[in-house]
Enzyme design. Structure first.
Site, short mmCIF file in Angstrom:
data_model
loop_
_atom_site.label_atom_id
_atom_site.label_comp_id
_atom_site.label_asym_id
_atom_site.label_seq_id
_atom_site.Cartn_x
_atom_site.Cartn_y
_atom_site.Cartn_z
CG ASP A 162 -32.57 -5.17 0.12
OD1 ASP A 162 -32.39 -6.13 -0.63
OD2 ASP A 162 -31.80 -4.17 0.15
CG ASN A 397 -35.95 -0.51 8.65
OD1 ASN A 397 -35.13 0.38 8.86
ND2 ASN A 397 -36.17 -1.02 7.44
CD GLU A 398 -36.54 2.10 4.72
OE1 GLU A 398 -36.96 1.34 3.82
OE2 GLU A 398 -35.57 2.85 4.57
CG ASN A 462 -33.44 3.87 7.24
OD1 ASN A 462 -32.74 4.15 8.22
ND2 ASN A 462 -34.13 2.74 7.16
CE1 TYR A 464 -29.38 3.48 1.28
CE2 TYR A 464 -31.53 3.81 2.30
CZ TYR A 464 -30.33 3.14 2.23
OH TYR A 464 -30.05 2.11 3.11
CD GLU A 500 -31.48 1.17 6.21
OE1 GLU A 500 -31.62 1.30 4.98
OE2 GLU A 500 -32.12 0.36 6.91
CD1 TRP A 545 -28.09 -0.53 3.27
CD2 TRP A 545 -28.45 -0.83 5.47
NE1 TRP A 545 -28.80 -1.70 3.43
CE2 TRP A 545 -29.02 -1.90 4.77
CE3 TRP A 545 -28.53 -0.81 6.87
CZ2 TRP A 545 -29.68 -2.95 5.42
CZ3 TRP A 545 -29.18 -1.85 7.50
CH2 TRP A 545 -29.74 -2.90 6.77
CE LYS A 565 -28.00 0.92 -1.31
NZ LYS A 565 -28.79 -0.24 -1.72
C1 GCB Z 1 -33.61 0.46 3.12
C2 GCB Z 1 -33.91 -0.72 3.96
C3 GCB Z 1 -32.81 -1.77 3.92
C4 GCB Z 1 -32.31 -1.93 2.48
C5 GCB Z 1 -31.75 -0.60 2.02
C6 GCB Z 1 -31.24 -0.64 0.57
O1 GCB Z 1 -34.13 1.51 3.27
O2 GCB Z 1 -34.20 -0.38 5.29
O3 GCB Z 1 -33.31 -2.98 4.42
O4 GCB Z 1 -31.36 -2.94 2.38
O5 GCB Z 1 -32.74 0.38 2.10
O6 GCB Z 1 -30.08 -0.91 0.36
O7 GCB Z 1 -32.04 -0.40 -0.33
#
Ligand code: GCB
Length: 595
Positions: A162, A397-398, A462, A464, A500, A545, A565
């Site tokens: 991303d 990462n992920e 990470n 969300y 994140e 993030w 973000k």
């Molecule tokens: C994540 C990724 C990061 C993205 C972010 C997002 O988990 O590691 O590269 O930019 O989410 O904003 O979705």
């Protein structure tokens, strides 16, 4: 790999300038000898990404050529001359005066060639760099893959990550000279013994049998055996390095007799240790809580190109909000950034571009990805091993198991394929073998296999909740976060950093009660995570993030081809969240859980 430097024994020429540039979509340049001259050249800034300079090449990711000419100072004759490229994304080949000097794979790490034999002293030298950035499934990072999150998040260009797949010469190109007998490498490690610091220095050199190191008013001798020597200096009542007190001791290494040295190399040494004890990270034996951000090297027009004013500004902004750390999401940042972190007392989690790794394509393809990860990890450690700011290596990462979608939806799934765990074990082992003094981590995706975190020193995750899941429901998101943190610590028993968490926010968009995409929602989202961490002694850090909005590929998830973000906009103006953090994090001891 030592950073080039100017002193009385070494010289350097920074070739940052406007170079000739031409794209090569037919990939005919090598056969047609474009390294001697470009028939249809247009001007291009070095360093910079090419994508945001001309409108017809924004999405062009194939082969392109860069060419410049320069005299090499006559005074360098008799020395070895190196050509060093700071970063060429993704692969590069270099020619000097029509002869191939070498090539390199991997977009964010420096490489160099001894070009002494290829130089002319009585005329300008032609330096040509071919750069290529095809998005390919077996690269690190990959592109044009099937499956994983890309299945529902189609992007153009088809990166599997991303951020925009910027291409070009992203960091400075240097010519530099070293004496024939010269210092090839220096490795510094530090320990603390009571009030004293112990600084150990290992030196590799060509062609000499003795030398010395100088630090804090003391000198120790180097006796070389097969090109390698070591010495140690004890610094009484050492001033330790850390956030808020980034004390650096100048170290000078000399080769040959001190009265008339053959070569000299200086670097700044921070005396510090990093360790883990239970759920706590210890810096210099004291608990430390990492407050900060995931970032990107990203700015309008210069793209991913090194941009010194933005670098300096970003450190000023991080310090203004009270941050003490960041992660180089999702690739190694410039050496200038690492030097700033040393100087400003910012802790760094240093990451290779192993972002969104998938395990498709069969055994050969997976082995190819592992080879590339190992190469980049080894090159990163070689480059950054002497920075006190770097406290942790991040091997991925992920990464995504094949059943990532089921896992994210919370469905019950079988244990992960052990061969994928073995893949990461090889990277953990490589880091520990090459650098036993730092911590190692892997940054896990929501729902990702806990097995992959079991070998980490610190579990980085990470999350969300309240954005991609519990969408629009901050309270439900908080509750889910707390449950998961407690369960994860009960399972792993090691410190946890949320590397994140964030909410896309359009600057200037307000709502009460908070709606997604509003500045209020971002503040309440972040507050929930900060509160949840403050209540949990095993939480060792929070990285929001992102520091600033950044450009991505086009896609339905990304308004205006941007990830919003950031707590700052792309031009580094604060959203409400930046003021919230400034207030909350600038208080001493803020967000540092007890115990
Ligand atoms: C994540 C990724 C990061 C993205 C972010 C997002 O988990 O590691 O590269 O930019 O989410 O904003 O979705």
């Amino acid at each position: 790999m030592l950073y080039p430097q100017q002193n009385d024994k070494r010289n350097m020429l920074n070739l940052s300038d406007i170079w000739d540039f031409q794209i090569d979509p037919g990939e005919v340049g090598e056969a047609e000898g474009w390294f001697n001259g470009l028939a249809n050249a247009r001007p291009m800034a070095v360093p910079a990404s090419w994508n945001d300079i001309y409108d017809d090449i924004r999405d062009y990711l194939g082969v392109a050529w860069y060419l410049t000419k320069t005299f090499v100072p006559a005074g360098w004759q008799g020395d070895r001359v190196m050509l060093r490229v700071g970063s060429a994304n993704y692969a590069a080949k270099v020619w000097v005066n029509g002869s191939l000097a070498g090539g390199h794979e991997g977009g964010h790490l420096p490489f160099e060639f001894d070009v002494t034999a290829l130089l002319r002293w009585d005329a300008p030298n032609t330096i040509a760099v071919q750069v290529e950035n095809h998005l390919m499934p077996n690269r690190v990072p990959a592109g044009n893959t099937r499956g994983g999150l890309g299945a529902f998040m189609r992007m153009f260009p088809a990166a599997t990550f991303d951020f925009f797949p910027y291409a070009g010469l992203h960091r400075a190109v240097h010519l530099y000279s070293v004496p024939t007998s010269h210092i090839q490498d220096v490795t510094v490690t530090t320990e603390i013994d009571g009030a004293d610091g112990l600084v150990s220095v290992a030196v590799e050199a060509s062609g000499e049998s003795s030398g010395s190191i100088h630090l804090a008013g003391q000198t120790a001798s180097l006796i070389f055996d097969n090109g390698a020597a070591q010495a140690q200096i004890r610094v009484a009542d050492a001033k330790l390095w850390g956030p808020g007190h980034p004390h650096l001791y100048p170290l000078e290494v000399t080769l040959g007799d001190d009265a008339a040295p053959l070569d000299r190399y200086s670097l700044e040494v921070g005396i510090r240790t990093i360790a883990v004890e239970g759920g706590t990270i210890l810096l210099n034996g004291q608990p430390i809580f990492l407050k900060g951000f995931g970032r990107h090297e990203d700015f309008a027009i210069s793209g991913r190109g090194d941009n010194t004013p933005v670098t300096v500004k970003d450190y000023a902004l991080m310090k203004w909000v009270g941050a003490n750390s960041y992660r180089t999401a999702h690739y190694p940042y410039s050496e200038e950034q690492m030097r700033m972190a040393d100087r400003e007392g910012i802790l760094v989690i240093d990451e290779i571009p192993n972002v969104s790794l998938q395990f498709g394509g069969g055994a050969e393809a997976i082995a190819e990805r592992l080879r590339m990860c190992k190469q980049q990890m080894a090159e990163l450690i070689a480059r950054d091993k002497n920075h006190p700011s770097v406290v942790m290596w991040s091997i991925a990462n992920e990464p995504m198991p094949a059943d990532v979608m089921q896992r994210m939806s919370g469905a019950k799934v079988p244990p992960v394929d052990p061969s994928t765990t073995a893949f990461f074990q090889e990277l953990y082992d490589l880091c520990r073998a090459q650098d036993p003094t730092r911590l190692v981590t892997l940054v896990g995706i929501g729902g990702g296999p806990v097995e992959w975190l079991e070998s980490a020193d610190v579990a980085c995750i990470n999350r969300y909740y309240g954005w991609y899941s519990q969408t629009g429901q901050l309270d439900e998101g908080r509750a889910a976060l707390k449950n998961e943190l407690d369960a994860l610590y009960a399972h792993l028993g090691k410190p946890i950093i949320i590397t994140e968490f964030g909410a896309d926010t359009l600057a200037g968009n307000h709502s009460h009660p908070p709606d997604m995409w509003s500045e209020e929602y971002q503040v309440e989202f972040l507050r929930g995570y900060l509160d949840a961490a403050a209540e949990r002694p095993f939480m060792a850090g929070l990285h929001i993030w992102n520091l600033a909005d950044f450009k991505t590929a086009q896609g339905v998830m990304r308004a205006a081809s941007m990830n919003h973000k950031g707590v700052f906009t792309r031009d580094r103006q604060p959203k409400m969240a930046a003021h919230f953090l400034h207030e909350r994090w600038s208080q001493p001891g803020s967000d540092k859980p007890a115990g």
